[in-house]
Design an enzyme around this catalytic site. Structure first.
Site, PDB file in Angstrom:
ATOM      1  CD  GLU A 149     -15.783  -1.640 -19.820  1.00  0.00           C
ATOM      2  OE1 GLU A 149     -15.965  -2.678 -20.111  1.00  0.00           O
ATOM      3  OE2 GLU A 149     -14.968  -0.629 -20.090  1.00  0.00           O
ATOM      4  CB  SER A 150     -16.619  -7.179 -16.451  1.00  0.00           C
ATOM      5  OG  SER A 150     -16.748  -8.458 -17.184  1.00  0.00           O
TER       6      SER A 150
END
Ligand code: F6R
Length: 248
Positions: A149-150
């Site tokens: 994820e980010s």
């Protein structure tokens, strides 16, 4: 980074299936295993369908294929309707001649204290085979690859991760509601993805257009893990017209 834009996802999926089939055959002729990194989700479904067709109608054999899936929800039972084990069997493995001992999907049934060593072993197995020859990726609306994820670092390892809220919302239609959607997953790290000799990222539809532009034309940043692929020397984004519609 290369981008290849096709009229629609069906044509794009066929072209990618052909590249994979050609690689499998080259490796066969060299008496070598073909190490594939595989993704789940909606994006590779057409690709897997075409690979099944190539097996059934054109005799493509998967006997020399060894595969490693990117990710699995945690916790997850392999026979659950939402497991990636089930997905891969239904979309590909049950319909081709891959040997069951040759496909690998992160184990969603481990006890917490065993996850770290399991993840290390997953990477050791890939390394012992000389690395991934070809990695198939989808992309999340937030730019995730696998479940990186980010905020995931470029040298991140295979590990247990917390899923972003937006990822869980996107997945919640498969589970009964958000509350029942897993909060964590095991994912191959960015490092092993970046070490793959060839990377093909698939994206279809308008809902991916913004993140495709950010990933390919924006800055390389941990906020958009797919942007790391700009630094890969053999990565191609395979897109339909809609997903490519915001490229300059
Ligand atoms: C799945 C995976 C995810 C998906 C991504 C896009 O194994 O690693 O990164 O590729 O969430 O999902 P779809 O293709 O359903 O839009």
């Amino acid at each position: 980074i290369g981008t290849l834009v096709y009229e629609d996802s069906a044509n794009a999926s066929k072209a990618v299936a052909q590249e994979i089939a050609d690689l499998i055959k080259v490796k066969q002729s060299q008496k070598q295993p073909c190490i594939l990194g595989l993704a789940t989700g909606s994006s590779p479904k057409g690709l897997y369908a075409e690979l099944v067709r190539l097996h059934k109608e054109e005799g493509l054999s998967f006997k020399n294929v060894i595969s490693f899936n990117l990710d699995e929800y945690y916790p997850m039972e392999p026979d659950s309707v939402n497991s990636y084990v089930r997905f891969m069997k239904e979309q590909l493995f049950n319909h081709v001649d891959i040997l069951p001992e040759n496909y690998h999907i992160p184990d969603g049934t481990l006890s917490k204290e065993n996850i770290a060593s399991y993840c290390d072993q997953y990477e050791v197995k890939i390394e012992a085979l000389g690395g991934i020859d070809l990695q198939v990726l989808g992309i999340g609306g937030n730019g995730h690859i696998g479940f990186n994820e980010s905020g995931s670092l470029q040298n991140s390892r295979t590990r247990l991760v917390a899923l972003d809220h937006i990822t869980r919302v996107a997945a919640s239609s498969d589970f009964s509601d958000l509350e029942n959607t897993p909060r964590t997953a095991i994912t191959l790290g960015v490092k092993k993805i970046m070490e793959a000799k060839r990377v093909i990222l698939l994206a279809w539809g308008e809902r991916k257009a913004d993140i495709i532009r950010k990933s390919t034309e924006g800055e390389v940043t941990s906020r958009v893990p797919a942007s790391y692929l700009q630094e890969h020397n053999n990565a191609t984004f395979v897109l339909d017209k809609a997903a490519a519609s915001k490229l300059t």
